[in-house]
Design a protein around this motif. Structure first.
Motif, PDB file in Angstrom:
ATOM      1  N   HIS A  67      40.231  -1.863  48.802  1.00 19.40           N
ATOM      2  CA  HIS A  67      39.191  -2.143  47.805  1.00 19.40           C
ATOM      3  C   HIS A  67      39.613  -3.321  46.926  1.00 19.40           C
ATOM      4  N   VAL A  68      38.661  -4.185  46.626  1.00 15.06           N
ATOM      5  CA  VAL A  68      38.878  -5.231  45.627  1.00 15.06           C
ATOM      6  C   VAL A  68      37.543  -5.538  44.957  1.00 15.06           C
ATOM      7  N   GLN A  69      37.589  -5.787  43.665  1.00 16.50           N
ATOM      8  CA  GLN A  69      36.395  -6.163  42.910  1.00 16.50           C
ATOM      9  C   GLN A  69      36.711  -7.412  42.107  1.00 16.50           C
ATOM     10  N   VAL A  70      35.875  -8.430  42.262  1.00 16.69           N
ATOM     11  CA  VAL A  70      36.038  -9.676  41.536  1.00 16.69           C
ATOM     12  C   VAL A  70      34.782  -9.884  40.689  1.00 16.69           C
ATOM     13  N   VAL A  71      34.970 -10.032  39.380  1.00 10.77           N
ATOM     14  CA  VAL A  71      33.862 -10.283  38.467  1.00 10.77           C
ATOM     15  C   VAL A  71      34.026 -11.699  37.921  1.00 10.77           C
ATOM     16  N   SER A  72      32.969 -12.498  38.069  1.00  8.80           N
ATOM     17  CA  SER A  72      32.989 -13.877  37.583  1.00  8.80           C
ATOM     18  C   SER A  72      31.824 -14.109  36.639  1.00  8.80           C
ATOM     19  N   ILE A  73      32.090 -14.837  35.581  1.00  6.98           N
ATOM     20  CA  ILE A  73      31.045 -15.348  34.687  1.00  6.98           C
ATOM     21  C   ILE A  73      31.071 -16.850  34.912  1.00  6.98           C
ATOM     22  N   MET A  74      29.926 -17.407  35.362  1.00  2.24           N
ATOM     23  CA  MET A  74      29.939 -18.813  35.745  1.00  2.24           C
ATOM     24  C   MET A  74      28.624 -19.501  35.456  1.00  2.24           C
ATOM     25  N   PRO A  75      28.703 -20.804  35.173  1.00  4.34           N
ATOM     26  CA  PRO A  75      27.476 -21.576  34.984  1.00  4.34           C
ATOM     27  C   PRO A  75      26.760 -21.742  36.321  1.00  4.34           C
ATOM     28  N   THR A  76      25.433 -21.741  36.240  1.00  3.79           N
ATOM     29  CA  THR A  76      24.624 -21.944  37.434  1.00  3.79           C
ATOM     30  C   THR A  76      23.655 -23.092  37.157  1.00  3.79           C
ATOM     31  N   MET A  77      22.737 -23.295  38.072  1.00  6.32           N
ATOM     32  CA  MET A  77      21.765 -24.368  37.913  1.00  6.32           C
ATOM     33  C   MET A  77      20.756 -24.061  36.814  1.00  6.32           C
ATOM     34  N   ASN A  78      20.654 -22.784  36.404  1.00  2.00           N
ATOM     35  CA  ASN A  78      19.679 -22.435  35.370  1.00  2.00           C
ATOM     36  C   ASN A  78      20.265 -21.527  34.295  1.00  2.00           C
ATOM     37  N   GLY A  79      21.524 -21.738  33.952  1.00  7.36           N
ATOM     38  CA  GLY A  79      22.126 -20.946  32.889  1.00  7.36           C
ATOM     39  C   GLY A  79      23.502 -20.427  33.255  1.00  7.36           C
ATOM     40  N   VAL A  80      23.723 -19.156  32.969  1.00  4.70           N
ATOM     41  CA  VAL A  80      25.002 -18.508  33.238  1.00  4.70           C
ATOM     42  C   VAL A  80      24.727 -17.221  33.997  1.00  4.70           C
ATOM     43  N   ALA A  81      25.588 -16.930  34.976  1.00  6.14           N
ATOM     44  CA  ALA A  81      25.421 -15.713  35.768  1.00  6.14           C
ATOM     45  C   ALA A  81      26.702 -14.903  35.764  1.00  6.14           C
ATOM     46  N   GLN A  82      26.534 -13.591  35.882  1.00  5.69           N
ATOM     47  CA  GLN A  82      27.665 -12.711  36.154  1.00  5.69           C
ATOM     48  C   GLN A  82      27.560 -12.310  37.612  1.00  5.69           C
ATOM     49  N   VAL A  83      28.646 -12.511  38.343  1.00  3.90           N
ATOM     50  CA  VAL A  83      28.687 -12.158  39.763  1.00  3.90           C
ATOM     51  C   VAL A  83      29.770 -11.102  39.944  1.00  3.90           C
ATOM     52  N   THR A  84      29.393  -9.972  40.536  1.00  2.00           N
ATOM     53  CA  THR A  84      30.351  -8.926  40.873  1.00  2.00           C
ATOM     54  C   THR A  84      30.399  -8.835  42.393  1.00  2.00           C
ATOM     55  N   ASP A  85      31.580  -9.047  42.944  1.00  2.00           N
ATOM     56  CA  ASP A  85      31.805  -9.051  44.386  1.00  2.00           C
ATOM     57  C   ASP A  85      32.766  -7.915  44.704  1.00  2.00           C
ATOM     58  N   ILE A  86      32.257  -6.855  45.346  1.00  2.00           N
ATOM     59  CA  ILE A  86      33.068  -5.681  45.672  1.00  2.00           C
ATOM     60  C   ILE A  86      33.229  -5.622  47.182  1.00  2.00           C
ATOM     61  N   LYS A  87      34.476  -5.596  47.630  1.00  4.40           N
ATOM     62  CA  LYS A  87      34.778  -5.479  49.055  1.00  4.40           C
ATOM     63  C   LYS A  87      35.504  -4.161  49.271  1.00  4.40           C
ATOM     64  N   THR A  88      35.015  -3.385  50.261  1.00  4.96           N
ATOM     65  CA  THR A  88      35.566  -2.066  50.527  1.00  4.96           C
ATOM     66  C   THR A  88      35.766  -1.874  52.025  1.00  4.96           C
TER      67      THR A  88
ATOM     68  N   ASN B 257      21.489 -13.111  36.353  1.00  2.00           N
ATOM     69  CA  ASN B 257      21.293 -14.313  35.559  1.00  2.00           C
ATOM     70  C   ASN B 257      21.178 -13.863  34.106  1.00  2.00           C
ATOM     71  N   GLN B 258      22.106 -14.286  33.275  1.00  2.00           N
ATOM     72  CA  GLN B 258      22.149 -13.807  31.898  1.00  2.00           C
ATOM     73  C   GLN B 258      21.011 -14.350  31.034  1.00  2.00           C
ATOM     74  N   GLN B 259      20.383 -15.463  31.431  1.00  2.02           N
ATOM     75  CA  GLN B 259      19.268 -16.016  30.663  1.00  2.02           C
ATOM     76  C   GLN B 259      17.958 -15.305  31.007  1.00  2.02           C
ATOM     77  N   THR B 260      17.721 -15.058  32.286  1.00  3.86           N
ATOM     78  CA  THR B 260      16.438 -14.483  32.713  1.00  3.86           C
ATOM     79  C   THR B 260      16.500 -12.973  32.918  1.00  3.86           C
ATOM     80  N   SER B 261      17.706 -12.411  32.959  1.00  3.44           N
ATOM     81  CA  SER B 261      17.949 -10.996  33.277  1.00  3.44           C
ATOM     82  C   SER B 261      17.577 -10.650  34.715  1.00  3.44           C
ATOM     83  N   ASN B 262      17.242 -11.638  35.533  1.00  7.45           N
ATOM     84  CA  ASN B 262      16.997 -11.380  36.949  1.00  7.45           C
ATOM     85  C   ASN B 262      18.304 -11.003  37.618  1.00  7.45           C
ATOM     86  N   SER B 263      18.202 -10.062  38.557  1.00  8.59           N
ATOM     87  CA  SER B 263      19.392  -9.583  39.253  1.00  8.59           C
ATOM     88  C   SER B 263      19.074  -9.411  40.724  1.00  8.59           C
TER      89      SER B 263
END
Length: 194
Positions: A106-127, A146-152
Protein backbone atom coordinates in the motif's frame (compact mmCIF):
# COMPACT_ATOMS: atom_id res chain seq x y z
CA UNK A 1 6.21 -6.91 -23.71
CA UNK A 2 5.94 -9.65 -21.11
CA UNK A 3 3.53 -10.04 -18.26
CA UNK A 4 4.69 -11.86 -15.14
CA UNK A 5 5.45 -13.07 -12.57
CA UNK A 6 1.74 -12.99 -11.89
CA UNK A 7 1.95 -13.39 -8.09
CA UNK A 8 3.55 -10.60 -6.03
CA UNK A 9 3.83 -10.04 -2.30
CA UNK A 10 4.28 -6.25 -2.42
CA UNK A 11 4.15 -3.27 -4.80
CA UNK A 12 7.84 -3.49 -5.71
CA UNK A 13 8.55 -4.13 -9.37
CA UNK A 14 7.25 -3.09 -12.76
CA UNK A 15 3.52 -2.76 -13.47
CA UNK A 16 1.69 -2.22 -16.78
CA UNK A 17 -1.73 -0.56 -17.05
CA UNK A 18 -4.49 -3.06 -17.80
CA UNK A 19 -6.60 -1.09 -20.28
CA UNK A 20 -9.42 -3.65 -20.07
CA UNK A 21 -10.28 -3.22 -16.36
CA UNK A 22 -11.61 -0.39 -14.23
CA UNK A 23 -11.98 2.99 -15.87
CA UNK A 24 -8.48 3.60 -17.24
CA UNK A 25 -9.45 6.80 -19.10
CA UNK A 26 -7.96 9.96 -17.61
CA UNK A 27 -10.55 12.21 -19.27
CA UNK A 28 -12.48 13.11 -16.09
CA UNK A 29 -9.26 13.72 -14.17
CA UNK A 30 -7.92 16.03 -16.88
CA UNK A 31 -11.25 17.87 -17.22
CA UNK A 32 -11.25 18.52 -13.46
CA UNK A 33 -7.71 19.86 -13.81
CA UNK A 34 -8.87 22.28 -16.52
CA UNK A 35 -6.96 20.75 -19.43
CA UNK A 36 -8.36 21.89 -22.81
CA UNK A 37 -10.50 19.32 -24.72
CA UNK A 38 -8.06 19.03 -27.64
CA UNK A 39 -5.20 18.18 -25.27
CA UNK A 40 -7.41 15.60 -23.50
CA UNK A 41 -8.25 14.01 -26.85
CA UNK A 42 -4.54 13.79 -27.74
CA UNK A 43 -3.77 12.30 -24.32
CA UNK A 44 -6.47 9.65 -24.64
CA UNK A 45 -5.29 8.69 -28.14
CA UNK A 46 -1.68 8.48 -26.99
CA UNK A 47 -2.52 6.35 -24.00
CA UNK A 48 -4.55 3.98 -26.18
CA UNK A 49 -1.55 3.51 -28.48
CA UNK A 50 1.23 3.23 -25.85
CA UNK A 51 1.69 1.26 -22.65
CA UNK A 52 1.63 3.01 -19.29
CA UNK A 53 4.31 1.60 -17.00
CA UNK A 54 5.04 2.19 -13.30
CA UNK A 55 8.31 0.94 -11.80
CA UNK A 56 7.96 1.02 -8.01
CA UNK A 57 10.41 0.70 -5.15
CA UNK A 58 8.77 0.83 -1.73
CA UNK A 59 10.73 0.39 1.50
CA UNK A 60 9.88 1.12 5.13
CA UNK A 61 11.19 4.67 4.68
CA UNK A 62 11.07 5.55 0.94
CA UNK A 63 8.76 5.47 -2.05
CA UNK A 64 10.17 5.78 -5.56
CA UNK A 65 8.16 5.52 -8.76
CA UNK A 66 9.27 5.87 -12.36
CA UNK A 67 6.24 6.61 -14.56
CA UNK A 68 6.53 6.01 -18.30
CA UNK A 69 3.82 6.61 -20.87
CA UNK A 70 3.05 8.61 -23.96
CA UNK A 71 2.70 11.65 -21.68
CA UNK A 72 5.17 11.04 -18.82
CA UNK A 73 8.76 10.01 -18.27
CA UNK A 74 9.34 11.05 -14.69
CA UNK A 75 10.68 9.77 -11.43
CA UNK A 76 9.28 10.68 -8.03
CA UNK A 77 11.46 9.80 -5.04
CA UNK A 78 9.96 10.57 -1.62
CA UNK A 79 10.73 9.92 2.03
CA UNK A 80 7.59 8.47 3.62
CA UNK A 81 5.91 10.84 6.06
CA UNK A 82 7.97 13.87 4.97
CA UNK A 83 6.38 16.64 2.89
CA UNK A 84 8.24 17.42 -0.34
CA UNK A 85 7.95 20.92 -1.85
CA UNK A 86 8.79 21.71 -5.47
CA UNK A 87 8.68 25.10 -7.18
CA UNK A 88 7.26 24.76 -10.69
CA UNK A 89 8.38 26.90 -13.61
CA UNK A 90 7.47 29.40 -14.84
CA UNK A 91 6.90 31.62 -11.86
CA UNK A 92 6.75 30.52 -8.27
CA UNK A 93 3.93 27.99 -8.32
CA UNK A 94 4.42 25.45 -5.51
CA UNK A 95 3.56 21.76 -5.50
CA UNK A 96 3.49 19.91 -2.16
CA UNK A 97 3.60 16.12 -1.96
CA UNK A 98 3.34 13.71 0.98
CA UNK A 99 3.68 9.92 0.69
CA UNK A 100 2.48 7.47 3.36
CA UNK A 101 2.40 3.69 3.52
CA UNK A 102 0.66 1.24 5.82
CA UNK A 103 2.68 -1.74 4.52
CA UNK A 104 4.59 -2.81 1.39
CA UNK A 105 1.33 -3.55 -0.41
CA UNK A 106 0.00 0.00 0.00
CA UNK A 107 1.09 3.56 -0.71
CA UNK A 108 -0.81 6.84 -0.66
CA UNK A 109 0.53 10.05 -2.17
CA UNK A 110 -1.31 13.33 -1.55
CA UNK A 111 -0.33 16.35 -3.65
CA UNK A 112 -1.51 19.94 -3.59
CA UNK A 113 -0.62 21.45 -6.95
CA UNK A 114 -1.40 24.31 -9.30
CA UNK A 115 -3.44 23.40 -12.34
CA UNK A 116 -4.63 25.21 -15.44
CA UNK A 117 -7.63 26.58 -13.52
CA UNK A 118 -6.50 26.96 -9.92
CA UNK A 119 -5.24 24.50 -7.33
CA UNK A 120 -6.06 20.81 -6.99
CA UNK A 121 -5.61 18.16 -4.34
CA UNK A 122 -4.69 14.81 -5.84
CA UNK A 123 -4.79 11.62 -3.77
CA UNK A 124 -3.16 8.62 -5.45
CA UNK A 125 -3.66 5.33 -3.58
CA UNK A 126 -1.99 2.17 -4.85
CA UNK A 127 -2.90 -1.17 -3.28
CA UNK A 128 -1.74 -4.72 -3.98
CA UNK A 129 -4.67 -7.08 -4.58
CA UNK A 130 -4.56 -10.88 -4.73
CA UNK A 131 -7.04 -12.00 -7.37
CA UNK A 132 -9.23 -15.15 -7.00
CA UNK A 133 -7.21 -16.62 -9.89
CA UNK A 134 -4.06 -16.49 -7.74
CA UNK A 135 -2.44 -13.63 -9.68
CA UNK A 136 -1.70 -10.17 -8.31
CA UNK A 137 -2.90 -6.76 -9.44
CA UNK A 138 -2.14 -3.24 -8.34
CA UNK A 139 -5.26 -1.08 -8.01
CA UNK A 140 -4.82 2.67 -8.32
CA UNK A 141 -7.50 4.96 -6.93
CA UNK A 142 -6.83 8.47 -8.20
CA UNK A 143 -8.95 11.25 -6.68
CA UNK A 144 -8.66 14.85 -7.86
CA UNK A 145 -10.51 17.77 -6.29
CA UNK A 146 -10.33 21.24 -7.78
CA UNK A 147 -10.18 23.52 -4.76
CA UNK A 148 -11.65 26.52 -6.64
CA UNK A 149 -14.67 24.80 -8.22
CA UNK A 150 -15.08 21.93 -5.70
CA UNK A 151 -15.37 19.59 -8.70
CA UNK A 152 -14.01 16.14 -7.98
CA UNK A 153 -13.33 13.02 -10.00
CA UNK A 154 -12.25 9.48 -9.06
CA UNK A 155 -10.50 7.16 -11.48
CA UNK A 156 -9.85 3.47 -10.75
CA UNK A 157 -7.04 1.85 -12.76
CA UNK A 158 -5.68 -1.70 -12.64
CA UNK A 159 -2.07 -2.66 -13.30
CA UNK A 160 -0.64 -6.10 -13.94
CA UNK A 161 2.89 -7.36 -13.21
CA UNK A 162 5.30 -6.78 -16.08
CA UNK A 163 8.71 -8.25 -16.84
CA UNK A 164 10.93 -8.01 -19.86
CA UNK A 165 12.27 -5.18 -21.92
CA UNK A 166 10.61 -1.78 -21.70
CA UNK A 167 10.22 0.46 -24.72
CA UNK A 168 11.89 3.86 -24.68
CA UNK A 169 9.52 6.63 -23.56
CA UNK A 170 7.79 8.57 -26.32
CA UNK A 171 9.60 11.68 -27.50
CA UNK A 172 6.50 13.60 -26.46
CA UNK A 173 6.70 12.40 -22.84
CA UNK A 174 7.23 15.14 -20.27
CA UNK A 175 8.71 14.94 -16.82
CA UNK A 176 11.95 15.16 -14.91
CA UNK A 177 13.63 12.41 -16.97
CA UNK A 178 13.34 14.23 -20.23
CA UNK A 179 16.50 16.34 -20.15
CA UNK A 180 17.37 14.98 -23.57
CA UNK A 181 14.20 16.51 -25.04
CA UNK A 182 13.02 20.07 -25.58
CA UNK A 183 11.86 22.38 -22.81
CA UNK A 184 8.12 21.51 -22.95
CA UNK A 185 6.69 21.97 -19.44
CA UNK A 186 4.46 19.08 -18.46
CA UNK A 187 4.56 19.48 -14.66
CA UNK A 188 0.83 20.18 -14.44
CA UNK A 189 -0.02 16.77 -15.93
CA UNK A 190 2.75 14.80 -14.21
CA UNK A 191 0.58 13.71 -11.28
CA UNK A 192 -1.64 11.96 -13.73
CA UNK A 193 -1.29 8.61 -12.79
CA UNK A 194 -0.75 6.82 -15.58
Amino acid sequence: MTTGPSKRTDLNGTWRLDKQRGNPSMQGYLETMGVPPLAIEAHEKGEAEHDTIHEITLTESNYKIHKMSRVNDLTLDLILGQEHTKVLEPGSRVKKTLAMSEHKGHVQVVSIMPTMNGVAQVTDIKTLVQEPSGSSSMVQKLIITNQQTSNSHTTIRYYIPHTGKLSAPAATAGGNNRDRFDEFDNDEMEEEED
